[in-house]
Motif scaffolding. Structure first.
Motif, PDB file in Angstrom:
ATOM      1  N   ILE A  43       0.903  -1.288   0.028  1.00  0.00           N
ATOM      2  CA  ILE A  43      -0.021   0.003   0.096  1.00  0.00           C
ATOM      3  C   ILE A  43       0.886   1.332   0.101  1.00  0.00           C
ATOM      4  O   ILE A  43       1.814   1.160   0.772  1.00  0.00           O
ATOM      5  CB  ILE A  43      -0.816   0.071   1.354  1.00  0.00           C
ATOM      6  CG1 ILE A  43      -1.756  -0.941   1.199  1.00  0.00           C
ATOM      7  CG2 ILE A  43      -1.537   1.361   1.274  1.00  0.00           C
ATOM      8  CD1 ILE A  43      -2.642  -1.308   2.563  1.00  0.00           C
ATOM      9  N   LYS A  44       0.543   2.423  -0.892  1.00  0.00           N
ATOM     10  CA  LYS A  44       1.395   3.532  -0.778  1.00  0.00           C
ATOM     11  C   LYS A  44       0.402   4.447  -0.050  1.00  0.00           C
ATOM     12  O   LYS A  44      -0.729   4.763  -0.415  1.00  0.00           O
ATOM     13  CB  LYS A  44       1.527   3.881  -2.312  1.00  0.00           C
ATOM     14  CG  LYS A  44       2.356   5.099  -2.471  1.00  0.00           C
ATOM     15  CD  LYS A  44       3.225   5.177  -3.439  1.00  0.00           C
ATOM     16  CE  LYS A  44       4.159   6.366  -3.681  1.00  0.00           C
ATOM     17  NZ  LYS A  44       5.378   6.266  -3.215  1.00  0.00           N
ATOM     18  N   MET A  45       1.293   4.961   0.930  1.00  0.00           N
ATOM     19  CA  MET A  45       0.363   6.154   1.784  1.00  0.00           C
ATOM     20  C   MET A  45       0.490   7.636   0.923  1.00  0.00           C
ATOM     21  O   MET A  45       1.285   7.888   0.252  1.00  0.00           O
ATOM     22  CB  MET A  45       0.923   6.228   2.950  1.00  0.00           C
ATOM     23  CG  MET A  45       1.023   4.942   3.836  1.00  0.00           C
ATOM     24  SD  MET A  45       1.727   5.383   5.582  1.00  0.00           S
ATOM     25  CE  MET A  45       0.450   6.519   6.192  1.00  0.00           C
ATOM     26  N   PRO A  46      -0.477   8.380   0.948  1.00  0.00           N
ATOM     27  CA  PRO A  46      -0.761   9.578   0.258  1.00  0.00           C
ATOM     28  C   PRO A  46       0.106  10.660   1.083  1.00  0.00           C
ATOM     29  O   PRO A  46       0.632  10.228   2.235  1.00  0.00           O
ATOM     30  CB  PRO A  46      -2.048   9.837   0.520  1.00  0.00           C
ATOM     31  CG  PRO A  46      -2.704   9.428   1.803  1.00  0.00           C
ATOM     32  CD  PRO A  46      -1.886   7.770   1.830  1.00  0.00           C
ATOM     33  N   ALA A  47       0.414  11.547   0.300  1.00  0.00           N
ATOM     34  CA  ALA A  47       1.170  12.697   1.010  1.00  0.00           C
ATOM     35  C   ALA A  47       0.640  13.334   2.285  1.00  0.00           C
ATOM     36  O   ALA A  47       1.269  13.605   3.445  1.00  0.00           O
ATOM     37  CB  ALA A  47       1.469  13.790  -0.070  1.00  0.00           C
ATOM     38  N   VAL A  48      -0.659  13.443   2.339  1.00  0.00           N
ATOM     39  CA  VAL A  48      -1.324  14.038   3.296  1.00  0.00           C
ATOM     40  C   VAL A  48      -2.077  12.756   4.019  1.00  0.00           C
ATOM     41  O   VAL A  48      -3.113  12.373   3.445  1.00  0.00           O
ATOM     42  CB  VAL A  48      -2.289  15.412   3.138  1.00  0.00           C
ATOM     43  CG1 VAL A  48      -2.924  15.735   4.272  1.00  0.00           C
ATOM     44  CG2 VAL A  48      -1.267  16.387   2.411  1.00  0.00           C
ATOM     45  N   CYS A  49      -1.878  12.593   5.254  1.00  0.00           N
ATOM     46  CA  CYS A  49      -2.508  11.566   5.814  1.00  0.00           C
ATOM     47  C   CYS A  49      -3.321  11.661   6.989  1.00  0.00           C
ATOM     48  O   CYS A  49      -2.922  11.891   8.185  1.00  0.00           O
ATOM     49  CB  CYS A  49      -1.412  10.245   6.279  1.00  0.00           C
ATOM     50  SG  CYS A  49      -0.612   9.477   4.943  1.00  0.00           S
ATOM     51  N   ASP A  50      -4.431  12.393   6.700  1.00  0.00           N
ATOM     52  CA  ASP A  50      -5.383  13.122   7.560  1.00  0.00           C
ATOM     53  C   ASP A  50      -6.617  12.048   7.859  1.00  0.00           C
ATOM     54  O   ASP A  50      -6.508  10.871   7.491  1.00  0.00           O
ATOM     55  CB  ASP A  50      -5.906  14.247   7.264  1.00  0.00           C
ATOM     56  CG  ASP A  50      -6.584  14.207   5.702  1.00  0.00           C
ATOM     57  OD1 ASP A  50      -6.775  13.196   5.344  1.00  0.00           O
ATOM     58  OD2 ASP A  50      -7.024  15.286   5.030  1.00  0.00           O
ATOM     59  N   SER A  51      -7.457  12.623   8.523  1.00  0.00           N
ATOM     60  CA  SER A  51      -8.783  11.581   9.012  1.00  0.00           C
ATOM     61  C   SER A  51      -9.339  10.951   7.760  1.00  0.00           C
ATOM     62  O   SER A  51      -9.803   9.743   7.750  1.00  0.00           O
ATOM     63  CB  SER A  51      -9.702  12.293   9.919  1.00  0.00           C
ATOM     64  OG  SER A  51     -10.367  13.153   9.359  1.00  0.00           O
ATOM     65  N   LEU A  52      -9.569  11.814   6.778  1.00  0.00           N
ATOM     66  CA  LEU A  52     -10.409  11.205   5.516  1.00  0.00           C
ATOM     67  C   LEU A  52      -9.202  10.013   4.881  1.00  0.00           C
ATOM     68  O   LEU A  52      -9.885   8.989   4.469  1.00  0.00           O
ATOM     69  CB  LEU A  52     -10.321  12.428   4.386  1.00  0.00           C
ATOM     70  CG  LEU A  52     -11.034  11.995   3.060  1.00  0.00           C
ATOM     71  CD1 LEU A  52     -12.571  11.321   3.361  1.00  0.00           C
ATOM     72  CD2 LEU A  52     -11.145  13.292   2.147  1.00  0.00           C
ATOM     73  N   ALA A  53      -7.926  10.420   4.631  1.00  0.00           N
ATOM     74  CA  ALA A  53      -7.245   9.207   4.134  1.00  0.00           C
ATOM     75  C   ALA A  53      -6.979   8.114   5.232  1.00  0.00           C
ATOM     76  O   ALA A  53      -6.839   7.116   4.508  1.00  0.00           O
ATOM     77  CB  ALA A  53      -6.031   9.959   4.041  1.00  0.00           C
TER      78      ALA A  53
END
Length: 86
Positions: free
Chosen positions: A4-14
């Motif tokens: 899995i590739k994590m996004p640049a911004v890992c907030d509650s939505l992510a």
């Protein structure tokens, strides 16, 4: 094994997308998490990662960005989330 590739911004939505991807797409076994693009990470994403790390398969965090590594150190999660450099 699943990656899995994590996004640049890992907030509650992510974190919701990350949780879904980990549970729906990945089966039993180690989940490889590519954290190379992470610029910001919040508590919700850390909760998902810690929960995944505590499963029988666990997780392997690959190529953590400098920001990700700093956030892990600041939160005291280095003992729970093991980071693997490239």
């Amino acid at each position: 094994m699943c990656e899995i590739k994590m996004p640049a911004v890992c907030d509650s939505l992510a974190s919701e997308a990350l949780k879904t991807e980990m549970s729906d797409v990945c089966g039993i076994g180690v989940i490889e998490v590519d954290a190379s693009d992470v610029e910001k990470i919040g508590q919700a994403c850390f909760q998902v990662l810690v929960a995944a790390a505590r499963t029988s398969g666990g997780i392997a965090i690959k190529n953590p960005s400098e920001n990700f590594t700093s956030a892990v150190a600041l939160t005291g999660l280095a003992g729970v989330l093991s980071l693997e450099a490239a």
